[in-house]
Design an enzyme around this catalytic site. Structure first.
Site, PDB file in Angstrom:
ATOM      1  N   LYS A  35      71.357  19.433   1.002  1.00  0.00           N
ATOM      2  CA  LYS A  35      70.369  20.835  -0.213  1.00  0.00           C
ATOM      3  C   LYS A  35      70.686  21.871  -0.620  1.00  0.00           C
ATOM      4  O   LYS A  35      72.037  22.305  -0.142  1.00  0.00           O
ATOM      5  CB  LYS A  35      69.387  20.382   0.608  1.00  0.00           C
ATOM      6  N   TYR A 263      77.551  52.910 -10.597  1.00  0.00           N
ATOM      7  CA  TYR A 263      76.017  53.424 -11.271  1.00  0.00           C
ATOM      8  C   TYR A 263      75.583  53.920 -10.002  1.00  0.00           C
ATOM      9  O   TYR A 263      75.055  53.767  -9.178  1.00  0.00           O
ATOM     10  CB  TYR A 263      75.329  51.891 -11.375  1.00  0.00           C
TER      11      TYR A 263
HETATM   12  C1  LIG Z   1      66.858  22.418   5.314  1.00  0.00           C
HETATM   13  C2  LIG Z   1      66.557  21.723   6.572  1.00  0.00           C
HETATM   14  C3  LIG Z   1      67.081  21.031   8.232  1.00  0.00           C
HETATM   15  C4  LIG Z   1      68.645  21.559   7.842  1.00  0.00           C
HETATM   16  O1  LIG Z   1      68.050  22.891   8.186  1.00  0.00           O
HETATM   17  P1  LIG Z   1      69.632  24.253   8.877  1.00  0.00           P
HETATM   18  O2  LIG Z   1      69.138  25.471   9.623  1.00  0.00           O
HETATM   19  O3  LIG Z   1      70.233  24.454   7.875  1.00  0.00           O
HETATM   20  O4  LIG Z   1      70.116  23.538   9.973  1.00  0.00           O
HETATM   21  C5  LIG Z   1      66.502  20.440   8.332  1.00  0.00           C
HETATM   22  N1  LIG Z   1      65.681  20.030   8.249  1.00  0.00           N
HETATM   23  C6  LIG Z   1      64.781  19.716   7.278  1.00  0.00           C
HETATM   24  C7  LIG Z   1      63.424  19.313   6.967  1.00  0.00           C
HETATM   25  C8  LIG Z   1      65.543  20.878   6.376  1.00  0.00           C
HETATM   26  O5  LIG Z   1      64.869  20.866   5.009  1.00  0.00           O
END
Ligand SMILES: *Cc1c(COP(=O)(O)O)cnc(C)c1O
Length: 367
Positions: A35, A263
Site C-alpha cells: 500500500k 529560518y
Molecule cells: C498496513 C497493514 C499491514 C502491514 O503492517 P506492517 O506493520 O507494515 O507490517 C498488515 N495488515 C493490514 C491490514 C495493514 O493495513
C-alpha cells in the site's frame, strides 16, 4: 544536471527482507503489503523486489489494476475491500480479493453480479476497533457470505494493535488471538467435519515477535522495506534498508561564532564552523520537525543537522567532516543510518518517513 536528491531502491534488500519473513514464519504464505506506493518505494520496484511473495496486498484499486497491467499474476488482496459498488467491477475483472469488514460491504456484494465470484477475507474486530465484525456476528456473516453468488472462497483475518509489545500492552496479542480463535472455532464447528478456514493474522511486528501465531498467511509490510516494526532496531532481525535517501552538498558556509543559521535563526554557532547545505527539505518528505542534532551522514561520516529544516534544504554541521566540500555525498537515511533513528529524532516512526518521500524525488533502482 538534475537535483542530486534521489531515493535509491535496493531490490536485493527487498528480497533479503522477504526471506527474513519466510524464516520467521516458515509455514505461512506471504502477502507482501505494498500500500501507499509500496511504502514510498514505488509499486513497480515492489513488484520486482517481492516477486517471490505469494501475493501482494494494498488499499488502492488504481494501484492494484496497475499491478495487473505490469504483469503480476499471483493473488492481490484489497486490505480495506470495496469503497463503492463500482470497485467490484475492477475486482471481478482483475481478480482482486476483497476484505469484507462491514455490513455496507456485505450489501454491495449481496446485490452484485460478477463474471467470476471473488475471493474474500472476512475481517474480525478482535479489539482494535477500527475495521471488522464483532466476534459474535462472525458466524452469521460467514453464512451470509457463503450464500452469495458473487463470493467464492472465504478466508478470515484480524489485525493486532500491539504486536510490538508484550503482555504489558493494554490489549495484548494473546487477548486478540483468543477472541479470533473463539470466533473461527464457532464457524468451523458449523462446517463439515474437520474443515479449517485459512486466515491471515500477522503484520511485521507479529511476524518477527510472535512465532506462536500460526496462520496460513502473514501480512508483513514495513519489515520488507527494512524498517523497524517496534522498538528493536530492524538490523537486529537481519533486515536491511531498501531505501537510501541520498543527496549532496550544494553549498558550504564558513560562519563565525555568534552567527545564526536558517529560518527563525534557531541555531547559533558557539564557535567558528563550517555549515553544509544539503539539497533535501520538507517538500521532499524530510520531516520538518527534525531538530538540531538529528543524525545525517556526510561523506559517510555521521554528523547532525542544525537549524530549521526548510522546504528544499537542510543545513548540517561539517565539524566532524573537515574535508567535506561542494558535491560531497549526503545520506539522509539508508545504509549506516537507519531511517528509524532519523524518525525517532523527529518524533515519528520510519513508516511515516518512507511514505512521505515526495513524488519529486526520483526513485532509482540499484542491484
Ligand atoms: C498496513 C497493514 C499491514 C502491514 O503492517 P506492517 O506493520 O507494515 O507490517 C498488515 N495488515 C493490514 C491490514 C495493514 O493495513
Amino acid at each position: 544536471m538534475p537535483r542530486p536528491l534521489v531515493a535509491l531502491i535496493d531490490l536485493a534488500a527487498m528480497r533479503s527482507n522477504l526471506a527474513v519473513a519466510r524464516t520467521a514464519m516458515p509455514d505461512a504464505k506471504i502477502w507482501a503489503v505494498v500500500k501507499a506506493d509500496a511504502y514510498g518505494h514505488g509499486l513497480q520496484n515492489a513488484l520486482r523486489g517481492f516477486d517471490g511473495a505469494d501475493g501482494l496486498s494494498l488499499i488502492e484499486f488504481e494501484a492494484a489494476v496497475r499491478l495487473r497491467e505490469m504483469g503480476w499474476v499471483k493473488p492481490i488482496m484489497m486490505l480495506e475491500g470495496l469503497f463503492d459498488p463500482s470497485d467490484l467491477t475492477l475486482a471481478d475483472h482483475h481478480r482482486l480479493q476483497l476484505v469484507v469488514h462491514c455490513s455496507e460491504q456485505l450489501a454491495m456484494l449481496a446485490h452484485a453480479t460478477v463474471t467470476n465470484p471473488v475471493d474474500v477475507h472476512l475481517k474480525i474486530n478482535t479489539g482494535m476497533n477500527r475495521l471488522g465484525f464483532a466476534p459474535d456476528q462472525v458466524p452469521e456473516v460467514y453464512e451470509r457470505l457463503r450464500a452469495m453468488k458473487a463470493v467464492n472462497n472465504i478466508d478470515l483475518m484480524t489485525h493486532f494493535a500491539n504486536a510490538d509489545l508484550g503482555t504489558e500492552a493494554r490489549l495484548p496479542v494473546a487477548t486478540q488471538l483468543a477472541r479470533f480463535k473463539a470466533a473461527s472455532q464457532r464457524i468451523e464447528a458449523a462446517l463439515e467435519d474437520g474443515l479449517t478456514i485459512a486466515a491471515s493474522l500477522a503484520n511485521s511486528a507479529a511476524t518477527l515477535l510472535h512465532g506462536e501465531l500460526h496462520s496460513a498467511w502473514i501480512r508483513p509490510g514495513v519489515m520488507l522495506y527494512g524498517g523497524a516494526a517496534g522498538s528493536a532496531p530492524a538490523a537486529s532481525f537481519g533486515l536491511v534498508p531498501a531505501m537510501q535517501l541520498q543527496s549532496s552538498l550544494i553549498a558550504v558556509q564558513h560562519i563565525a561564532a555568534g552567527e545564526v543559521v536558517g529560518y527563525g535563526s534557531l541555531f547559533v554557532a558557539d564557535q567558528a564552523m563550517r555549515v553544509g547545505v544539503v539539497a533535501c527539505g520538507y517538500a521532499d518528505g524530510y520531516p520538518r520537525h527534525a531538530p538540531t542534532g538529528t543524525p545525517v551522514l556526510v561523506d559517510g561520516v555521521r554528523t547532525r543537522i542544525i537549524g530549521r529544516v526548510s522546504m528544499d534544504m537542510i543545513t548540517v554541521d561539517l565539524g566532524p567532516v573537515p574535508l567535506a566540500a561542494y558535491g560531497s555525498p549526503v545520506t539522509l537515511w539508508g545504509n549506516g543510518l537507519a531511517i528509524d533513528e532519523v524518525a525517532n529524532a523527529a518524533g515519528t516512526i520510519g513508516y511515516e518517513l518512507m511514505c512521505a518521500v515526495a513524488p519529486r524525488v526520483k526513485r532509482q533502482v540499484i542491484s
